[in-house]
Design a protein around this motif. Sequence first.
Motif, PDB file in Angstrom:
ATOM      1  N   VAL A   3     -14.982   3.274 -12.603  1.00 21.81           N
ATOM      2  CA  VAL A   3     -13.896   2.652 -11.836  1.00 21.81           C
ATOM      3  C   VAL A   3     -12.898   2.004 -12.791  1.00 21.81           C
ATOM      4  O   VAL A   3     -11.676   2.124 -12.600  1.00 21.81           O
ATOM      5  N   ASP A   4     -13.388   1.336 -13.816  1.00 18.74           N
ATOM      6  CA  ASP A   4     -12.493   0.716 -14.799  1.00 18.74           C
ATOM      7  C   ASP A   4     -11.669   1.789 -15.514  1.00 18.74           C
ATOM      8  O   ASP A   4     -10.481   1.588 -15.780  1.00 18.74           O
ATOM      9  N   GLU A   5     -12.293   2.914 -15.828  1.00 20.06           N
ATOM     10  CA  GLU A   5     -11.580   4.003 -16.484  1.00 20.06           C
ATOM     11  C   GLU A   5     -10.493   4.563 -15.562  1.00 20.06           C
ATOM     12  O   GLU A   5      -9.371   4.827 -15.994  1.00 20.06           O
ATOM     13  N   LEU A   6     -10.809   4.701 -14.283  1.00 20.88           N
ATOM     14  CA  LEU A   6      -9.835   5.183 -13.304  1.00 20.88           C
ATOM     15  C   LEU A   6      -8.669   4.201 -13.186  1.00 20.88           C
ATOM     16  O   LEU A   6      -7.507   4.612 -13.209  1.00 20.88           O
ATOM     17  N   LYS A   7      -8.973   2.931 -13.088  1.00 18.24           N
ATOM     18  CA  LYS A   7      -7.912   1.913 -12.997  1.00 18.24           C
ATOM     19  C   LYS A   7      -7.006   1.969 -14.228  1.00 18.24           C
ATOM     20  O   LYS A   7      -5.783   1.918 -14.111  1.00 18.24           O
ATOM     21  N   ALA A   8      -7.604   2.054 -15.393  1.00 13.63           N
ATOM     22  CA  ALA A   8      -6.829   2.108 -16.631  1.00 13.63           C
ATOM     23  C   ALA A   8      -5.969   3.367 -16.680  1.00 13.63           C
ATOM     24  O   ALA A   8      -4.800   3.327 -17.102  1.00 13.63           O
ATOM     25  N   ALA A 123      -9.167   6.332  -3.372  1.00 12.84           N
ATOM     26  CA  ALA A 123      -9.650   6.097  -2.011  1.00 12.84           C
ATOM     27  C   ALA A 123     -11.178   6.010  -1.977  1.00 12.84           C
ATOM     28  O   ALA A 123     -11.735   5.199  -1.225  1.00 12.84           O
ATOM     29  N   ARG A 124     -11.834   6.807  -2.792  1.00 13.35           N
ATOM     30  CA  ARG A 124     -13.302   6.762  -2.852  1.00 13.35           C
ATOM     31  C   ARG A 124     -13.799   5.397  -3.315  1.00 13.35           C
ATOM     32  O   ARG A 124     -14.915   4.999  -2.999  1.00 13.35           O
ATOM     33  N   GLU A 125     -12.972   4.709  -4.067  1.00 10.75           N
ATOM     34  CA  GLU A 125     -13.333   3.386  -4.591  1.00 10.75           C
ATOM     35  C   GLU A 125     -12.645   2.265  -3.804  1.00 10.75           C
ATOM     36  O   GLU A 125     -12.662   1.116  -4.234  1.00 10.75           O
ATOM     37  N   ASN A 126     -12.041   2.620  -2.674  1.00 15.87           N
ATOM     38  CA  ASN A 126     -11.305   1.657  -1.842  1.00 15.87           C
ATOM     39  C   ASN A 126     -10.208   0.940  -2.621  1.00 15.87           C
ATOM     40  O   ASN A 126     -10.000  -0.261  -2.473  1.00 15.87           O
ATOM     41  N   LEU A 127      -9.512   1.685  -3.457  1.00 13.40           N
ATOM     42  CA  LEU A 127      -8.442   1.130  -4.289  1.00 13.40           C
ATOM     43  C   LEU A 127      -7.079   1.738  -3.962  1.00 13.40           C
ATOM     44  O   LEU A 127      -6.132   1.574  -4.724  1.00 13.40           O
ATOM     45  N   GLU A 128      -6.977   2.457  -2.844  1.00 16.51           N
ATOM     46  CA  GLU A 128      -5.723   3.129  -2.551  1.00 16.51           C
ATOM     47  C   GLU A 128      -4.624   2.114  -2.228  1.00 16.51           C
ATOM     48  O   GLU A 128      -4.875   1.024  -1.751  1.00 16.51           O
ATOM     49  N   GLY A 129      -3.388   2.528  -2.546  1.00 20.19           N
ATOM     50  CA  GLY A 129      -2.221   1.704  -2.248  1.00 20.19           C
ATOM     51  C   GLY A 129      -2.046   0.552  -3.231  1.00 20.19           C
ATOM     52  O   GLY A 129      -2.735   0.442  -4.235  1.00 20.19           O
ATOM     53  N   GLY A 130      -1.089  -0.273  -2.935  1.00 24.68           N
ATOM     54  CA  GLY A 130      -0.837  -1.450  -3.762  1.00 24.68           C
ATOM     55  C   GLY A 130      -0.492  -1.110  -5.195  1.00 24.68           C
ATOM     56  O   GLY A 130       0.296  -0.210  -5.462  1.00 24.68           O
ATOM     57  N   ALA A 131      -1.107  -1.812  -6.108  1.00 23.13           N
ATOM     58  CA  ALA A 131      -0.819  -1.646  -7.536  1.00 23.13           C
ATOM     59  C   ALA A 131      -1.250  -0.277  -8.062  1.00 23.13           C
ATOM     60  O   ALA A 131      -0.814   0.129  -9.139  1.00 23.13           O
ATOM     61  N   TYR A 132      -2.098   0.412  -7.315  1.00 23.17           N
ATOM     62  CA  TYR A 132      -2.600   1.701  -7.790  1.00 23.17           C
ATOM     63  C   TYR A 132      -1.851   2.891  -7.190  1.00 23.17           C
ATOM     64  O   TYR A 132      -2.130   4.034  -7.530  1.00 23.17           O
ATOM     65  N   GLU A 133      -0.903   2.638  -6.307  1.00 26.52           N
ATOM     66  CA  GLU A 133      -0.175   3.719  -5.653  1.00 26.52           C
ATOM     67  C   GLU A 133       0.746   4.432  -6.640  1.00 26.52           C
ATOM     68  O   GLU A 133       1.520   3.803  -7.355  1.00 26.52           O
ATOM     69  N   LEU A 134       0.638   5.742  -6.662  1.00 26.61           N
ATOM     70  CA  LEU A 134       1.489   6.577  -7.506  1.00 26.61           C
ATOM     71  C   LEU A 134       2.361   7.431  -6.601  1.00 26.61           C
ATOM     72  O   LEU A 134       1.853   8.183  -5.780  1.00 26.61           O
ATOM     73  N   ARG A 135       3.665   7.294  -6.738  1.00 23.59           N
ATOM     74  CA  ARG A 135       4.599   8.070  -5.938  1.00 23.59           C
ATOM     75  C   ARG A 135       5.717   8.583  -6.828  1.00 23.59           C
ATOM     76  O   ARG A 135       6.175   7.894  -7.732  1.00 23.59           O
ATOM     77  N   TRP A 136       6.140   9.802  -6.537  1.00 24.97           N
ATOM     78  CA  TRP A 136       7.280  10.373  -7.256  1.00 24.97           C
ATOM     79  C   TRP A 136       8.534   9.637  -6.811  1.00 24.97           C
ATOM     80  O   TRP A 136       8.700   9.378  -5.620  1.00 24.97           O
ATOM     81  N   PRO A 137       9.425   9.297  -7.742  1.00 27.56           N
ATOM     82  CA  PRO A 137      10.647   8.568  -7.343  1.00 27.56           C
ATOM     83  C   PRO A 137      11.558   9.430  -6.484  1.00 27.56           C
ATOM     84  O   PRO A 137      11.687  10.632  -6.716  1.00 27.56           O
ATOM     85  N   GLU A 138      12.155   8.802  -5.517  1.00 30.26           N
ATOM     86  CA  GLU A 138      13.142   9.488  -4.678  1.00 30.26           C
ATOM     87  C   GLU A 138      14.488   9.419  -5.353  1.00 30.26           C
ATOM     88  O   GLU A 138      14.797   8.477  -6.068  1.00 30.26           O
ATOM     89  N   ASP A 139      15.292  10.427  -5.124  1.00 25.41           N
ATOM     90  CA  ASP A 139      16.636  10.465  -5.723  1.00 25.41           C
ATOM     91  C   ASP A 139      17.510   9.417  -5.079  1.00 25.41           C
ATOM     92  O   ASP A 139      17.520   9.191  -3.919  1.00 25.41           O
TER      93      ASP A 139
END
Length: 139
Positions: A3-8, A123-139
Amino acid sequence: EDVDELKAYVQTAHGFEDYNRQVEALITRFDDPTSAITDADITAARQTLDDYAAAVRAVPTPSENVLKHTHQLYVRTFGDARKLARDETGDTKRQAQSVAIGLRRLRTAIEDRVYPSLDVMLARENLEGGAYELRWPED
């Protein structure tokens, strides 16, 4: 430990947001038929792609198996994009189209394959969203 490796890793991926914004801006510019693209613009776009690829390759390969495969996918996405963007056949307009195609291919791979893979792991680690959310920038 995994989990720490995933967060990093996700935090490292957040560090690539500037590259993602640059890629999105280049796509928008190269797709605009009123934009005058020069050979220097093409060279700069190719260099941005090369720099981004080098930055992702420089990330140490994770030890956790699924994360390792996702990282390898991230690294591989640049091969096809760079091959398309490096097509030097034709005039400046044709080369600009090739660069745009390569950049769009990169965006699609990251947005539709790499980020969703990381989202599933989070999501498997209940860490979805927030500081961990990755989204492609919109134009």
